[in-house]
Design an enzyme around this catalytic site. Structure first.
Site, mmCIF file in Angstrom:
data_model
loop_
_atom_site.group_PDB
_atom_site.id
_atom_site.type_symbol
_atom_site.label_atom_id
_atom_site.label_comp_id
_atom_site.label_asym_id
_atom_site.label_seq_id
_atom_site.Cartn_x
_atom_site.Cartn_y
_atom_site.Cartn_z
ATOM 1 N N SER A 37 0.836 -1.194 0.000
ATOM 2 C CA SER A 37 0.000 0.000 0.000
ATOM 3 C C SER A 37 0.869 1.241 0.000
ATOM 4 C CB SER A 37 -0.911 0.020 1.228
ATOM 5 O OG SER A 37 -1.547 1.279 1.345
ATOM 6 N N HIS A 71 -1.282 -1.325 -4.202
ATOM 7 C CA HIS A 71 -2.555 -0.970 -3.581
ATOM 8 C C HIS A 71 -2.612 0.533 -3.346
ATOM 9 C CE1 HIS A 71 -6.208 -2.024 -1.345
ATOM 10 N NE2 HIS A 71 -5.871 -1.057 -0.508
ATOM 11 N N ASP A 108 -4.887 3.513 -1.826
ATOM 12 C CA ASP A 108 -5.996 3.863 -0.945
ATOM 13 C C ASP A 108 -6.485 5.273 -1.253
ATOM 14 O OD1 ASP A 108 -6.256 1.555 0.864
ATOM 15 O OD2 ASP A 108 -4.214 2.059 1.443
ATOM 16 N N MET A 133 -8.937 8.081 -0.303
ATOM 17 C CA MET A 133 -9.763 8.503 0.836
ATOM 18 C C MET A 133 -10.294 9.909 0.597
ATOM 19 S SD MET A 133 -7.409 7.145 3.999
ATOM 20 C CE MET A 133 -6.627 5.531 3.957
ATOM 21 N N HIS A 170 -8.505 1.195 -4.178
ATOM 22 C CA HIS A 170 -9.491 0.993 -3.108
ATOM 23 C C HIS A 170 -10.163 2.324 -2.808
ATOM 24 C CE1 HIS A 170 -10.099 -0.143 1.433
ATOM 25 N NE2 HIS A 170 -11.238 0.010 0.779
ATOM 26 N N MET A 196 -12.285 4.467 -0.789
ATOM 27 C CA MET A 196 -12.921 4.718 0.503
ATOM 28 C C MET A 196 -13.607 6.074 0.411
ATOM 29 S SD MET A 196 -10.086 3.171 3.131
ATOM 30 C CE MET A 196 -8.665 3.202 2.055
ATOM 31 N N MET A 256 -11.572 -5.386 5.642
ATOM 32 C CA MET A 256 -10.759 -4.464 6.429
ATOM 33 C C MET A 256 -10.510 -5.092 7.801
ATOM 34 S SD MET A 256 -10.026 -2.018 4.449
ATOM 35 C CE MET A 256 -9.119 -1.107 5.725
ATOM 36 N N ASP A 275 -6.711 -6.145 4.665
ATOM 37 C CA ASP A 275 -5.984 -4.870 4.712
ATOM 38 C C ASP A 275 -6.073 -4.297 6.115
ATOM 39 O OD1 ASP A 275 -4.909 -2.370 4.381
ATOM 40 O OD2 ASP A 275 -6.346 -1.684 2.881
#
Length: 219
Positions: free
Chosen positions: A8, A33, A35, A37, A66, A68, A137, A175
Site C-alpha cells: 500500500s 494498492h 488507498d 480517501m 481501493h 474509501m 478491512m 488490509d
C-alpha cells in the site's frame, strides 16, 4: 494456495513515490494498492485520479484502487481512465451494489467489494459469485499503521467457508495491521491476498520484505 502481496503506497515516501513503486515491482509485488480517501467516508484525504495517472507509466504492476469514498460511482470512470486495473468499492455506501459491480466489470477491469470490520458478511449473500475479490478491512479504515483486529480471524474463516461452499474463485484480500508476526495466521484463516503498508515501507529493505511476507504466509 497462491499468495499475493499488495504493498500500500499510503505508507510510501510521497516525495519519492515513483521510485518507491519501482522498488515494489523489483521486490515482486503482485499489486500496487492505492488507498483513495475522501475525508468523508474516512477521516483522511489521499489520492485522486491525477496522481494515479502520473504514476501509471512507472510500472507494469497492476493498480489495485481501493475507493474509501461516499460517492465512488461518481468517479469510477476517472479512476479507470487514470489506469486502475481493479477497483474496490465499499458495500456500506452503495444502495445498488450489484449495479455498481456490474458497471465496473463491464468496463473490463476487476471488481471488488470491501467490508469494514463491523459490517456483516451477509451483505455479500447475493453478489459473492459476481466478485473478483472481497476486501476485508482488518482495521477501521482511514489511517495506516493501525493494529490488526483479532476478531477478524473469525470473519476471514467464515468468508473462506462461503467461497468454498459456492466454489467461487473470489480472492480474499485483507488490509490492516498485516505483518510478519500475523500473516501466517491470517493465511491459515483463508486470506490469499495481503495489503501491507507500514510493515513493508518501514522495513530496512522494503523490496526484500515482500518476499519475506510471501514466504511467511505460505501454507
Amino acid at each position: 494456495m497462491v499468495i499475493q502481496i499488495a504493498p500500500s503506497i499510503l505508507s510510501a515516501d510521497f516525495a519519492r513515490l515513483g521510485e518507491e513503486i519501482v522498488l515494489m515491482e523489483k521486490g515482486g509485488a503482485d499489486w500496487i494498492h492505492i488507498d483513495v480517501m475522501d475525508a468523508h467516508f474516512v477521516p483522511n484525504l489521499t489520492f485522486g485520479p491525477p496522481v494515479i495517472k502520473a504514476i501509471r507509466p512507472v510500472t507494469k504492476v497492476p493498480f489495485d484502487v481501493h475507493l474509501m469514498m461516499d460517492n465512488p460511482m461518481d468517479y469510477i470512470d476517472d479512476f479507470i481512465d487514470a489506469g486502475a486495473d481493479s477497483i474496490t468499492v465499499h458495500a456500506e455506501v452503495l444502495s445498488h451494489l450489484h449495479r455498481s459491480v456490474t458497471y465496473i466489470k463491464q468496463k473490463g477491469i476487476k471488481a471488488a467489494v470491501s467490508l469494514n470490520p463491523s459490517t456483516p458478511l451477509n451483505i455479500l449473500e447475493y453478489i459473492l459469485e459476481d466478485l473478483d475479490m472481497v476486501l476485508l478491512m482488518t482495521v477501521n479504515p482511514g489511517f495506516g499503521g493501525q493494529s490488526f483486529i483479532p476478531s477478524m480471524i473469525k470473519k476471514i474463516r467464515l468468508l473462506k467457508k462461503m467461497v468454498d461452499e459456492r466454489q467461487c474463485k473470489t480472492i480474499i484480500q485483507v488490509d490492516g495491521g498485516i505483518s510478519l508476526k500475523n500473516i501466517r495466521e491470517v493465511a491459515e484463516a483463508g486470506a490469499n491476498c495481503f495489503v501491507a503498508g507500514s510493515s513493508i515501507f518501514s522495513a530496512p529493505d522494503p523490496a526484500a520484505m515482500i518476499s519475506q511476507m510471501r514466504e511467511a504466509a505460505m501454507l
